[in-house]
Scaffold this motif. Structure first.
Motif, PDB file in Angstrom:
ATOM      1  N   LYS A   1      -1.080  -2.100   9.906  1.00  0.00           N
ATOM      2  CA  LYS A   1      -0.486  -2.315   8.578  1.00  0.00           C
ATOM      3  C   LYS A   1      -1.493  -2.112   7.447  1.00  0.00           C
ATOM      4  O   LYS A   1      -1.152  -1.502   6.427  1.00  0.00           O
ATOM      5  CB  LYS A   1       0.164  -3.702   8.505  1.00  0.00           C
ATOM      6  CG  LYS A   1       1.402  -3.807   9.388  1.00  0.00           C
ATOM      7  CD  LYS A   1       2.054  -5.149   9.313  1.00  0.00           C
ATOM      8  CE  LYS A   1       2.752  -5.354   8.012  1.00  0.00           C
ATOM      9  NZ  LYS A   1       3.488  -6.618   7.986  1.00  0.00           N
ATOM     10  N   PRO A   2      -2.695  -2.609   7.563  1.00  0.00           N
ATOM     11  CA  PRO A   2      -3.635  -2.325   6.479  1.00  0.00           C
ATOM     12  C   PRO A   2      -3.952  -0.848   6.330  1.00  0.00           C
ATOM     13  O   PRO A   2      -4.377  -0.402   5.249  1.00  0.00           O
ATOM     14  CB  PRO A   2      -4.893  -3.111   6.877  1.00  0.00           C
ATOM     15  CG  PRO A   2      -4.391  -4.200   7.748  1.00  0.00           C
ATOM     16  CD  PRO A   2      -3.257  -3.596   8.505  1.00  0.00           C
TER      17      PRO A   2
ATOM     18  N   PRO B   1      -0.684   2.160   0.597  1.00  0.00           N
ATOM     19  CA  PRO B   1      -0.078   1.099  -0.218  1.00  0.00           C
ATOM     20  C   PRO B   1       1.076   1.649  -1.044  1.00  0.00           C
ATOM     21  O   PRO B   1       1.194   2.869  -1.250  1.00  0.00           O
ATOM     22  CB  PRO B   1      -1.236   0.643  -1.106  1.00  0.00           C
ATOM     23  CG  PRO B   1      -2.129   1.825  -1.188  1.00  0.00           C
ATOM     24  CD  PRO B   1      -2.014   2.548   0.118  1.00  0.00           C
TER      25      PRO B   1
ATOM     26  N   ASN C   1       6.427  -5.939   1.914  1.00  0.00           N
ATOM     27  CA  ASN C   1       5.414  -5.044   2.484  1.00  0.00           C
ATOM     28  C   ASN C   1       5.701  -4.748   3.946  1.00  0.00           C
ATOM     29  O   ASN C   1       5.403  -3.643   4.424  1.00  0.00           O
ATOM     30  CB  ASN C   1       4.025  -5.675   2.324  1.00  0.00           C
ATOM     31  CG  ASN C   1       3.522  -5.547   0.891  1.00  0.00           C
ATOM     32  OD1 ASN C   1       3.695  -4.510   0.254  1.00  0.00           O
ATOM     33  ND2 ASN C   1       2.910  -6.610   0.379  1.00  0.00           N
TER      34      ASN C   1
ATOM     35  N   GLN D   1       9.121   2.689  -0.706  1.00  0.00           N
ATOM     36  CA  GLN D   1       9.139   1.578  -1.662  1.00  0.00           C
ATOM     37  C   GLN D   1      10.507   1.450  -2.325  1.00  0.00           C
ATOM     38  O   GLN D   1      11.045   0.343  -2.480  1.00  0.00           O
ATOM     39  CB  GLN D   1       8.054   1.777  -2.712  1.00  0.00           C
ATOM     40  CG  GLN D   1       7.875   0.554  -3.616  1.00  0.00           C
ATOM     41  CD  GLN D   1       6.725   0.737  -4.585  1.00  0.00           C
ATOM     42  OE1 GLN D   1       6.276   1.858  -4.857  1.00  0.00           O
ATOM     43  NE2 GLN D   1       6.220  -0.370  -5.113  1.00  0.00           N
TER      44      GLN D   1
END
Lengths: 351, 190
Positions: free
Chosen positions: A34-35, A39, B42, B59
């Motif tokens: 996930k990291p 983003p 997330n 998103q």
């Protein structure tokens, strides 16, 4: 499966290995996978009020009831709220308005006192001998006699008061003076007799509510408006004060209190029938009662107690309680004044 | 590595059980969705990335997912596990979006892993890096369905919830996970 794993060592070992593998993946998932994901390209938008435009849903009806009650209370208070205005502010406005306004035409006012009524100019420009007594009342009260209805006069009078109550009805000598503006021009000005007001001035031909109120006030001062058979009613010509069964002293008090008021007519009545009146008259003639007669009555009836019982029985049989002395007198026997019993106060004698 | 206590709590379903039926909760749907949006956006976004969507698309679809959750709750619908619900809706939205764009190949998330372990101990860091590489290799050998099941299991969903999201039976989910874990175990412990 748990029971089987507990009993089967081979399956238990395999299960533990799977769980270990899953934990290893989970650690990898959260700490590596996930990291490593790219983003979000944009900051997250607020989902709540920004996009959805929702409002918090209030489900408790008591909250809605409280809100509704609050709104209603607010509306009520808003509608009933009185704006506080000081008397000084009102007077200032009144004086300013009076100054700004054009001079009014010749106005006349009616002044009514307890014993007189007359019409005079609203603004006195000349002296009047016939009104000197009333003028003196105004001067004693430090109130303007020349222009009594102007705001300036009232403000001047009010300014010299040590404590301002803004309520003045009577003069200190209880002289009631009522001043109103005379709306008609056909009234004679002045309609005052040349002599002193108390001697001459005729009151209006018909009595009004003020006359009736004066009578009621006078009776109230006497305490005669409650619990006593006194009635007041007003017709086209008079204010009639009627009393039923009042004693003479009370009649005199009422007569003194209201007899001088204008348009008042007094009517005092006695409810006792003519026979009783006759007995009372006979009683008045029979006084004093000889002691010998009373003693004879006691002897015949068996003593003083028997006499009392006889009188009581006699009184109880009558719808209207007569005077026992009159009863005895009517039967040819009289009681001594010292032994009178059963008589109602104030009803023993008739003038 | 993530502590076992946290993992056990997630796998035992304690976190998902905290999401009781929203209609029965005391807070309003808006507040519920707001909270879940902050906690899970997330996660949903990452899952949409594993479906092969671009970050911007992922998103947008993530936000759309939570918006649909709010509308669903406003109708009075009882949703037993909102977290599983948003994953299922996101899965469907993601696949629909991919089909609309004609993109059939998902993004290989296993190749995105370039994160360096920042542990203090060089030996432990080297071991973790080696283990991560082994898992990455194992994931490359899994099918897309197996990777999704594994991803959702790591997100705390139970078998039947994963079955709802992916659109297969519960037994199939079990079989996918069993095979995936067998491969992982083989790689990690070899």
């Amino acid at each position: 499966m748990q029971k089987h794993a507990a009993a089967c060592s081979e399956c238990r070992v395999q299960l533990e290995e799977w769980r270990a593998a899953l934990w290893d993946y989970a650690a990898f998932h959260h700490q590596e996978l996930k990291p490593s994901l790219p983003p979000p390209p944009r900051p997250w938008k607020p989902l709540g009020r920004g996009r959805l435009g929702w409002m918090p849903r209030i489900r408790d009806p008591r909250i809605w009831a409280a809100l509704a009650a609050g709104v209603l209370l607010g509306v009520f208070l808003y509608q009933t709220a009185e704006e506080t205005v000081s008397a000084a502010e009102i007077l200032d406005k009144a004086q300013a308005r009076k100054t700004a306004a054009s001079a009014p035409a010749e106005r006349r006012i009616r002044i009514r006192t307890g014993s007189a009524s007359f019409v005079r100019p609203a603004v006195m420009t000349s002296e009047r001998e016939d009104l000197s007594s009333l003028r003196s009342l105004f001067e004693q009260a430090n109130y303007s006699w020349d222009d009594p209805l102007s705001a300036r006069s009232f403000a001047r009078w009010r300014s010299q008061l040590p404590s301002k109550e803004d309520e003045v009805r009577v003069f200190r000598n209880n002289e009631l003076v009522e001043i109103t503006e005379a709306l008609t021009d056909d009234e004679p000005a002045p309609a005052i007799p040349p002599a002193h007001m108390a001697a001459a001035p005729p009151s209006p031909a018909t009595p009004g509510p003020a006359d009736e109120l004066r009578v009621l006030a006078a009776l109230n001062r006497l305490g005669a408006d409650l619990g006593e058979p006194v009635e007041v009613h007003r017709d086209a010509r008079r204010v009639i004060v009627s009393g039923l069964g009042l004693d003479l002293s009370r009649q005199d008090q009422i007569r003194d209190a209201v007899g001088r008021l204008p348009h008042v007519a007094l009517r005092f009545e006695d409810p006792r029938p003519a026979a009783e009146t006759a007995m009372i008259a006979a009683d008045s003639l029979a006084m004093p009662v000889p002691e010998a007669v009373h003693e004879e009555l006691e002897q015949q009836l068996g003593g003083p107690a028997a006499v009392e019982e006889y009188i009581n029985r006699l009184l109880g049989s009558s719808r209207i309680r007569p005077d026992p002395r009159a009863c005895v007198a009517a039967s040819g026997r009289t009681l001594p004044a010292a032994r009178r019993t059963g008589s109602r106060p104030g009803r023993s004698r008739r003038a | 590595m993530l502590g076992r206590t946290a993992l056990e709590r997630r796998f035992d379903g304690e976190e998902e059980r905290s999401g009781l039926t929203l209609a029965e909760a005391a807070v309003s749907p808006g507040e519920q969705v707001d909270q879940l949006y902050r906690d899970a956006r997330n996660d949903v976004y990452g899952y949409l990335l594993t479906l092969g969507l671009a970050p911007a698309q992922a998103q947008d679809l993530a936000q759309e997912t939570f918006f649909r959750l709010y509308k669903e709750l406003r109708t009075g619908a009882a949703i037993r596990n909102p977290r599983a619900w948003v994953f299922r809706v996101a899965h469907n939205l993601g696949l629909t979006e991919r089909e609309r764009e004609g993109r059939l190949e998902p993004v290989d998330t296993t190749r995105l892993m370039a994160r360096t372990d920042t542990g203090a101990d060089p030996e432990l860091r080297a071991m973790a890096r080696e283990q991560a590489a082994g898992i990455r290799q194992a994931l490359e050998r899994l099918s897309a369905q197996q990777r999704r099941c594994l991803y959702l299991r790591a997100e705390g969903l139970r078998y039947h919830e994963i079955a709802d999201v992916v659109g297969v039976s519960v037994s199939t989910v079990g079989e996918f996970l069993r095979r995936a874990l067998a491969k992982l175990k083989k790689v990690v412990h070899e």
